[in-house]
Design an enzyme around this catalytic site. Structure first.
Site, PDB file in Angstrom:
ATOM      1  CG  HIS A 180      -2.142  -0.955   0.925  1.00  0.00           C
ATOM      2  ND1 HIS A 180      -3.445  -0.631   1.188  1.00  0.00           N
ATOM      3  CD2 HIS A 180      -2.175  -2.210   0.403  1.00  0.00           C
ATOM      4  CE1 HIS A 180      -4.235  -1.646   0.854  1.00  0.00           C
ATOM      5  NE2 HIS A 180      -3.474  -2.608   0.384  1.00  0.00           N
ATOM      6  CE  LYS A 216      -9.998  -9.038 -12.197  1.00  0.00           C
ATOM      7  NZ  LYS A 216      -9.041  -8.227 -12.953  1.00  0.00           N
ATOM      8  CG  ASP A 217      -9.348  -9.557  -4.697  1.00  0.00           C
ATOM      9  OD1 ASP A 217      -8.878  -9.831  -5.818  1.00  0.00           O
ATOM     10  OD2 ASP A 217      -8.800  -8.783  -3.894  1.00  0.00           O
ATOM     11  CB  SER A 267      -1.100  -2.867  -7.357  1.00  0.00           C
ATOM     12  OG  SER A 267      -1.721  -3.376  -6.215  1.00  0.00           O
ATOM     13  CD  GLU A 322       3.148 -32.959   1.439  1.00  0.00           C
ATOM     14  OE1 GLU A 322       3.046 -33.962   0.717  1.00  0.00           O
ATOM     15  OE2 GLU A 322       2.172 -32.334   1.872  1.00  0.00           O
TER      16      GLU A 322
END
Lengths: 664, 184
Positions: free
Chosen positions: A213, A241-242, A217, A285
């Site tokens: 922030h 959108k998220d 972005s 893994e």
């Protein structure tokens, strides 16, 4: 943050004392976001969402888990069988961990592709690497907790990495173990750390978001926002959108949880840890596989440096080199969209990472070691040679003047998740079968989306187990009371339980005594302990069958084949030791168990013709139920969850389109 | 709602209605789904199937003489099994129910007057009252005395004095023979 005023007096009262509302508005509502972010920018919020699910499920699992080497494995199985929705919590947690890594890997590659690590976002990038490293540690620690064979040997191998360091290595390993091998003290501390580290990740995520922030972005064009015309507020555009992304993601995640919950796992981890016996093929893994390949690529000492140390240093170096990335790649252009050469090398790097992952999943062969060596060399060359060279030589395309100018097409989110989900995971399966396995006619009843156990087969299978198998094998994770699911009445269960004697006590005189079993007791092996069983069976212990189907690759068909795999005339060229039998499907062919399944070895109560194929199929049905008693509840809940998620995601998609229709 | 309307600059009132509907529908479905999703977490804290299955305890009564008591474990908590003397039975039966805080006749608290079987947990705040051993204080009514906050119970396990609101609970049990009882 100034000038916040609400109509609500309580909000204002709180705001004057602690400015949470203005902070929320500033960073989650008004936060200016580039308006051209594509779906690759969904993965950060998806990862954060998954982290919350992992912490929540982990908390409730911890309420039922026992971090003691004698009890851990059974406590996990108790979660699977007896704790209300325990199977759901555990599968959400284990598959959630894999999902978290898939999301974060896509998030990292997104950053690599669009140059999100470049100034002024270096610190944001560093915090991200720190999150990734902490995730690796947390995932490893968590994988140890079920205390199966892969847990134990994974813990042994990974902690032994530190023994590579000269002088202090062995002391470090002893310190990590709290003893001279991986044992109870190790499990205790691993549990404590596995509980702690997710909160460290949470703190790092907060820093990551804070740093984001501050610098804002990045975006697919890799150019900074020039002004308000390039930005839109985070809410409602990116919140919706998220949320839509979360809906799509949940459907993929839940498909694994409800229909392929052990897809990312290893069958060997359903065998309790045995410090005396390493499984023939151990793999970490899937999310560590590329680094595991780098570790194994170093097979020759370099001057005075042992190969072991080289491998360990290279493995850690492969991640730590990411810290130097902002300086190794000094190109002023961020996005690969305008770097035609970098774009090709980026995809080469991605492919190379998958090659390393594949090599890490497979047993070592000369060929694969050579491939790993080349791929490892290329991995480092990408950072140390290709990127610095590209930074100087590459002719980049002209950048657009502003974000508002071009229209960047969003790429379908489904396709990307598919790549992530199918890429690495399939390679992590260890394949041990040498002969193609037999399959029962008509297949087993419980496959597919709606699959259920064939009740009649289940009851016949119990009869076979009860009359044949139980003479040597227990199913100690199953209690007599559980047989209600097989179709027995409470009276039948009481009567069957009472046939068996169990040890109880001490009584008032202090003596142990035998009493008839009750429905709450477990169906134990007929032997007092493993030593007694081994003494009777020439050194081989008949394994407990509770998890046998889950503990073998392609378990149902394997057990089915094994039961029928006694040819009348064994091949002459296979030497079978004295006291052992030849079995076509048993690894190494020499099995301790003589053939048990013959036509009519049982007489079915329901009149079904007892052919050997029928008997094998029925008992495998019973054993699969013993291993996965939750299967029917799992699949039926899964269908409901999917219908719900489809509705929610469709609504969110429509809402997203409605909200976004005036942008662009 | 006001927020989103301000930010989106709707192109038409029609779109606004559609958007409001979608927002409300998605919010409703999302909130309901999240609520339902919480249930498995909450329910996982309820007793597990194996815990529920361990709900009976067999007690051998043959060695308990009148006036003696034993404490057995049932579902992880103490149960008092007391062989009452004739005087204790008489005093329990002679009580005027109107004197009691939690009026219950002795007859409905026992299946066989000789055997009093009660959960040994004070109904005040869960301590285990004294009175099982001959040397323990048994309070003014010869039953049990809770050392935590001074509640006193009579020979039928009924609350007679002190802060506890209820009589000692009577668990479900049945006599499986003359000398054995199954609790639960």
């Amino acid at each position: 943050m100034s000038g916040f005023k609400s109509n609500n007096a309580v909000v204002n009262w709180v705001e004057d004392r602690l400015p949470v509302f203005s902070m929320l508005r500033h960073s989650a509502v008004e936060y200016p976001t580039p308006k051209n972010l594509n779906y690759w920018w969904n993965f950060g919020s998806l990862a954060a969402f998954t982290l919350v699910i992992l912490i929540a499920t982990g908390l409730f699992l911890a309420m039922n888990y026992t971090p003691n080497s004698a009890l851990a494995f059974d406590s996990v199985e108790r979660i699977m069988r007896d704790v209300n929705y325990g199977w759901l919590l555990r599968y959400l947690h284990s598959n959630g961990a894999s999902m978290f890594f898939i999301l974060v890997y896509i998030h990292i590659f997104r950053g690599l592709y669009y140059g999100s690590y470049k100034a002024p976002r270096e610190l944001l990038w560093f915090i991200g690497i720190a999150i990734y490293l902490t995730m690796m540690a947390t995932g490893f620690l968590g994988y140890v907790l079920p205390w199966g064979q892969m847990s134990f040997w994974g813990a042994t191998v990974i902690t032994n990495l530190f023994s590579a360091f000269p002088l202090i290595g062995d002391s470090i390993v002893t310190l990590l173990w709290g003893g001279f091998s991986v044992d109870n003290p190790t499990l205790n501390r691993f549990f404590a750390l596995h509980f702690l580290l997710p909160f460290v990740i949470l703190g790092l995520v907060a820093l990551h978001v804070w740093a984001l922030h501050s610098v804002k972005s990045n975006n697919p064009l890799g150019i900074e926002m020039n002004g308000p015309q390039d930005a839109i507020p985070f809410h409602p555009y990116y919140t919706v959108k998220d949320l839509f992304g979360i809906g799509v993601f949940l459907m993929i995640y839940m498909a694994f949880v409800f229909w392929a919950p052990n897809f990312f796992g290893e069958p060997d981890n359903y065998i309790p840890a045995n410090p005396m016996l390493t499984p023939p093929h151990i793999v970490p893994e899937w999310y560590y596989l590329p680094f595991y390949a780098i570790l194994r690529a170093f097979t020759v000492d370099l001057w005075f440096i042992p190969a072991k140390l080289l491998g360990v240093v290279a493995m850690f170096g492969a991640i730590l080199i990411l810290f130097a990335l902002p300086w190794l790649d000094s190109s002023k252009v961020r996005s690969a969209t305008f770097r035609p050469l970098y774009r090709q090398f980026f995809w080469l790097f991605v492919i190379n990472a998958f090659v390393l992952g594949y090599c890490g999943a497979k047993p070592t062969t000369d060929f694969l070691v050579t491939v790993s060596q080349i791929a490892t060399a290329y991995y480092f060359a990408h950072f140390l040679i290709v990127l610095p060279w590209l930074s100087r030589k590459e002719k980049t395309l002209p950048l657009p003047a502003s974000i508002s100018a071009p229209v960047v097409k969003a790429i379908a989110v489904g396709a990307m998740l598919l790549i992530g989900a199918t890429g690495f995971s399939g390679t992590a399966q260890a394949n041990t079968a040498t002969h193609e396995l037999l399959k029962p006619e008509g297949g087993f009843s419980w496959g597919g989306v709606f699959g259920r156990y064939d009740r009649a087969a289940l009851k016949r299978g119990w009869q076979v187990y009860h009359e044949v198998c139980s003479n040597c094998h227990g199913v100690k994770l199953v209690a007599f009371r559980n047989l209600a699911a097989v179709g027995l009445t409470p009276e039948e269960i009481k009567a069957i339980a009472a046939e068996k004697e169990v040890l109880d006590g001490p009584n008032d005189e202090g003596a142990m005594f035998q009493r008839p079993a009750r429905p709450a007791d477990r169906i134990l092996s007929p032997y007092a302990n493993d030593k007694a069983a081994a003494a009777i069976h020439g050194g081989a212990v008949p394994p407990d069958l509770s998890l046998i189907v889950k503990a073998r690759a392609n378990g149902p068909n394997y057990v089915y084949s094994l039961l029928l795999g006694y040819p009348d005339a064994p091949p002459a060229d296979v030497a079978i030791p004295e006291g052992k039998m030849y079995n076509t499907y048993f690894p190494g062919y020499a099995i301790g168990m003589p053939r048990q399944v013959f036509d009519d070895v049982v007489t079915y109560a329901d009149g079904t013709k007892a052919t050997q194929e029928q008997i094998a199929k029925d008992v495998v049905t019973f054993l699969n139920w013993a291993a996965e008693p939750e299967l029917e509840a799992r699949k039926s809940l899964g269908v409901k969850v999917m219908v719900f998620l489809a509705l929610l995601t469709a609504l969110l998609f429509a809402l997203k389109r409605q909200i976004w229709k005036d942008v662009h | 709602m006001a927020d989103t309307a301000k930010n989106a600059q709707p192109s038409a009132a029609d779109g606004q209605t559609r958007r409001d509907f979608l927002l409300q529908a998605a919010s409703t479905v999302g909130v309901v789904g999240t609520g339902i999703a919480l249930w498995p977490f909450v329910h996982s804290m309820n007793p597990a199937a194996d815990t529920l299955a361990l709900s009976t305890t067999d007690v051998d009564l043959s060695a308990i003489k009148p006036g003696q008591a034993i404490t057995v474990v049932w579902r992880g908590a103490p149960v008092f099994v007391r062989s009452r003397t004739a005087e204790e039975i008489a005093s329990a039966q002679a009580v005027n129910l109107s004197e009691l805080r939690d009026p219950q006749s002795d007859a409905i608290r026992v299946k066989n007057p000789q055997w009093l079987i009660v959960v040994g947990i004070c109904t005040h705040l869960g301590c285990v009252p004294l009175g099982q051993k001959p040397t323990d204080p048994r309070g003014e009514w010869g039953g049990w005395f809770c050392p935590c906050h001074g509640s006193q119970y009579d020979t039928s396990g009924r609350i007679r004095k002190g802060p506890a609101p209820k009589n000692l609970a009577v668990p479900a049990y049945q006599f499986t023979s003359d000398t054995t009882v199954r609790i639960g």
